[in-house]
Design an enzyme around this catalytic site. Structure first.
Site, PDB file in Angstrom:
ATOM      1  N   LYS A  82       5.755  -6.443  12.111  1.00 34.62           N
ATOM      2  CA  LYS A  82       6.502  -7.276  10.988  1.00 34.62           C
ATOM      3  C   LYS A  82       7.585  -8.011  11.939  1.00 34.62           C
ATOM      4  O   LYS A  82       8.177  -7.525  12.871  1.00 34.62           O
ATOM      5  CB  LYS A  82       7.272  -6.521   9.963  1.00 34.62           C
ATOM      6  CG  LYS A  82       7.741  -7.170   8.669  1.00 34.62           C
ATOM      7  CD  LYS A  82       6.521  -6.817   7.533  1.00 34.62           C
ATOM      8  CE  LYS A  82       6.735  -7.848   6.459  1.00 34.62           C
ATOM      9  NZ  LYS A  82       5.761  -7.740   5.573  1.00 34.62           N
ATOM     10  N   GLY A 113       6.829  -8.504 -14.276  1.00 28.61           N
ATOM     11  CA  GLY A 113       6.523  -9.697 -13.249  1.00 28.61           C
ATOM     12  C   GLY A 113       5.270 -10.556 -13.401  1.00 28.61           C
ATOM     13  O   GLY A 113       4.140  -9.559 -13.426  1.00 28.61           O
ATOM     14  N   GLY A 126       4.123 -13.319 -11.608  1.00 29.54           N
ATOM     15  CA  GLY A 126       4.128 -14.346 -10.877  1.00 29.54           C
ATOM     16  C   GLY A 126       2.675 -14.266 -10.191  1.00 29.54           C
ATOM     17  O   GLY A 126       1.806 -13.959 -10.984  1.00 29.54           O
ATOM     18  N   VAL A 128       1.077 -12.321  -8.167  1.00 29.77           N
ATOM     19  CA  VAL A 128       0.011 -10.919  -8.415  1.00 29.77           C
ATOM     20  C   VAL A 128       0.209 -10.567  -9.792  1.00 29.77           C
ATOM     21  O   VAL A 128      -1.067 -10.264 -10.250  1.00 29.77           O
ATOM     22  CB  VAL A 128       0.903  -9.868  -7.555  1.00 29.77           C
ATOM     23  CG1 VAL A 128       0.252  -8.567  -7.763  1.00 29.77           C
ATOM     24  CG2 VAL A 128       0.669 -10.228  -6.042  1.00 29.77           C
TER      25      VAL A 128
HETATM   26  P1  NAD Z   1       5.908 -13.910  -7.249  1.00 31.04           P
HETATM   27  O1  NAD Z   1       7.421 -14.455  -6.852  1.00 31.04           O
HETATM   28  O2  NAD Z   1       4.986 -14.796  -7.326  1.00 31.04           O
HETATM   29  O3  NAD Z   1       6.008 -13.160  -8.376  1.00 31.04           O
HETATM   30  C1  NAD Z   1       7.137 -12.350  -8.791  1.00 31.04           C
HETATM   31  C2  NAD Z   1       7.500 -12.439 -10.226  1.00 31.04           C
HETATM   32  O4  NAD Z   1       8.349 -11.234 -10.474  1.00 31.04           O
HETATM   33  C3  NAD Z   1       8.212 -13.869 -10.593  1.00 31.04           C
HETATM   34  O5  NAD Z   1       7.544 -14.276 -11.550  1.00 31.04           O
HETATM   35  C4  NAD Z   1       9.584 -13.203 -10.884  1.00 31.04           C
HETATM   36  O6  NAD Z   1      10.390 -14.021 -11.925  1.00 31.04           O
HETATM   37  C5  NAD Z   1       9.382 -11.716 -11.329  1.00 31.04           C
HETATM   38  N1  NAD Z   1      10.538 -11.054 -11.543  1.00 31.04           N
HETATM   39  C6  NAD Z   1      11.555 -10.788 -10.585  1.00 31.04           C
HETATM   40  N2  NAD Z   1      12.368  -9.708 -10.942  1.00 31.04           N
HETATM   41  C7  NAD Z   1      11.833  -9.412 -12.115  1.00 31.04           C
HETATM   42  C8  NAD Z   1      12.588  -8.466 -12.898  1.00 31.04           C
HETATM   43  N3  NAD Z   1      13.541  -7.661 -12.690  1.00 31.04           N
HETATM   44  N4  NAD Z   1      11.651  -8.064 -13.815  1.00 31.04           N
HETATM   45  C9  NAD Z   1      10.500  -8.839 -14.398  1.00 31.04           C
HETATM   46  N5  NAD Z   1      10.095  -9.888 -13.563  1.00 31.04           N
HETATM   47  C10 NAD Z   1      10.871 -10.181 -12.514  1.00 31.04           C
HETATM   48  O7  NAD Z   1       5.632 -12.474  -5.979  1.00 31.04           O
HETATM   49  P2  NAD Z   1       4.229 -11.895  -6.022  1.00 31.04           P
HETATM   50  O8  NAD Z   1       3.590 -12.701  -4.634  1.00 31.04           O
HETATM   51  O9  NAD Z   1       3.509 -11.887  -7.407  1.00 31.04           O
HETATM   52  O10 NAD Z   1       4.681 -10.594  -5.474  1.00 31.04           O
HETATM   53  C11 NAD Z   1       5.132  -9.486  -6.460  1.00 31.04           C
HETATM   54  C12 NAD Z   1       5.301  -8.199  -5.739  1.00 31.04           C
HETATM   55  O11 NAD Z   1       3.871  -7.898  -5.072  1.00 31.04           O
HETATM   56  C13 NAD Z   1       6.475  -8.180  -4.614  1.00 31.04           C
HETATM   57  O12 NAD Z   1       7.125  -7.004  -4.563  1.00 31.04           O
HETATM   58  C14 NAD Z   1       5.583  -8.419  -3.260  1.00 31.04           C
HETATM   59  O13 NAD Z   1       6.292  -7.944  -2.259  1.00 31.04           O
HETATM   60  C15 NAD Z   1       4.093  -7.692  -3.568  1.00 31.04           C
HETATM   61  N6  NAD Z   1       3.235  -8.089  -2.972  1.00 31.04           N
HETATM   62  C16 NAD Z   1       2.686  -9.315  -3.155  1.00 31.04           C
HETATM   63  C17 NAD Z   1       1.520  -9.447  -2.269  1.00 31.04           C
HETATM   64  C18 NAD Z   1       0.782 -10.987  -2.224  1.00 31.04           C
HETATM   65  O14 NAD Z   1      -0.433 -11.003  -1.890  1.00 31.04           O
HETATM   66  N7  NAD Z   1       1.464 -12.025  -2.869  1.00 31.04           N
HETATM   67  C19 NAD Z   1       0.855  -8.582  -1.334  1.00 31.04           C
HETATM   68  C20 NAD Z   1       1.250  -7.343  -1.280  1.00 31.04           C
HETATM   69  C21 NAD Z   1       2.403  -6.983  -2.199  1.00 31.04           C
END
Ligand code: NAD
Length: 355
Positions: free
Chosen positions: A81, A183, A185, A187
């Protein structure tokens, strides 16, 4: 001063490189935890840390996490990382990205980078001007492996939730299974859409309330406030927002049979895995169920390295192995009495030659 080797997050990392490039202002840490299974793969985080010790902690912990995640995904990749320490103004200049690309290149392929928090696909394109040891680049079109990892992460979580429902509730279908999604977003939104297709009953929450409401309108789901989602009475709680939500308070609030979602580092501390198990809640270890994105990123990198097109079927095949890995963990957890997070760590350590 404490010896670096005595730092609590130092885990016999193979290499921890501090990079400072005066002309561009780049300050970065590249941590290679293990190359036992292949080049160390893991994204680059761009973040302003009030205390640089926090950047070191992130680099050490996240690189070890990538070793475990890549090993459990069956990928021929080790774990690494990078963290770029942003200034207080969080300015990310072309010169900083170029200098970072040079630093990655100087490692000669021991570390392969991609996007993480604060880094976009366009940033990775800039880095790729200076090094070939990069992935997460734009891909040719729909149906190709690579590109935005979010949809692949969501697909892996969907498979994992199905496996958990089968294991814990003895149900082969998701029809009528109630899932609370924290959440919505990249994922969480993807997971909700896939679950809806199977007839799951959904309750959604996001701190951006309109994001959850819009998706709920599209899928016919319910919405609750973001501070209420963890106590919704449901079959599955699926965390897809922040890490460290499973602490004493969070676990006490849960009213579900299963926790299965994509957020990284869901357990606030190691002991919280046992607390969750003690409440009879089945936990899908985060780095096992959320490996879909790195599966796509690694497949894209390996194909580009070998001069062939990335094969979407290869990604699908690896994604479909996630339920088998989770089932092996849960079986071993049932047999040994150790919580599923402890069993997963043990399996990962064996795979990377540190059992
Ligand atoms: P993203 O920013 O697209 O979505 C995250 C969502 O969570 C946002 O809509 C945000 O408003 C919401 N959010 C933040 N705090 C919150 C809370 N307290 N209560 C409710 N909603 C809340 O991010 P993502 O890419 O969807 O990633 C989400 C999680 O998955 C993260 O922890 C990330 O590390 C993990 N992750 C993502 C990937 C990937 O491929 N994108 C891969 C492995 C792990």
């Amino acid at each position: 001063m404490t010896a670096f080797w005595a730092e609590p997050d130092f885990d016999a990392h193979e290499c921890v490189q501090l990079v400072h490039h005066r002309a561009s202002g780049l300050t970065a840490i590249i941590a290679i935890h293990s190359t036992h299974l292949g080049p160390a793969a893991g994204g680059t985080r761009f973040w302003h840390y009030a205390d640089p010790a926090g950047a070191m902690r992130d680099a050490l912990r996240l690189s070890r996490g990538m070793s475990y995640k890549n090993a459990m995904a069956g990928l021929p990749m080790g774990g690494g990382k990078a963290v770029i320490l942003a200034g207080a103004d969080a300015a990310k200049t072309p010169a900083i990205l170029a200098a970072f690309g040079d630093a990655v290149d100087a490692l000669g392929g021991r570390y392969i980078t991609a996007e993480d928090v604060g880094i976009t696909e366009a940033d990775m394109v800039a880095v790729s001007q200076r090094t070939k040891y990069v992935s997460g680049l734009p891909v040719a079109g729909e149906g190709s492996a690579g590109g935005d990892p979010g949809p692949f992460t969501a697909m892996g979580i969907y498979h994992g939730i199905k496996a958990a429902v089968q294991h814990k509730l003895g149900r082969d279908s998701l029809a009528g299974v109630h899932v609370a999604v924290q959440g919505t977003g990249s994922v969480g939104g993807g997971v909700a859409r896939l679950l809806a297709k199977d007839g799951a009953k959904l309750t959604l929450a996001d701190i951006h309330a309109t994001r959850a409401a819009d998706l709920a309108g599209e899928l016919g789901a319910n919405v609750v406030a973001s501070d209420a989602i963890m106590s919704v009475g449901c079959d599955v709680f699926s965390p897809n927002a922040l890490g460290a939500i499973l602490d004493e308070d969070g676990i006490a609030r849960l009213d579900c049979a299963i926790v299965a979602g994509g957020a990284n580092n869901q357990l606030a501390k190691a002991e919280h895995g046992a607390l969750l198990a003690g409440r009879g809640i089945l936990y899908a270890p985060d780095y096992v169920i959320n490996a879909g994105g790195i599966i796509s990123v690694a497949t894209e990198y390996l194909a580009r390295r070998d001069g062939v097109a990335a094969d979407i079927n290869e990604v699908r095949k690896r994604l479909a192995q996630i339920p088998g890995r989770l089932n092996a963990i849960w079986r071993e957890s049932d047999a040994s009495g150790d919580s599923s997070d402890v069993v997963a760590d043990r399996m990962a350590q064996e795979l990377i030659g540190r059992g």
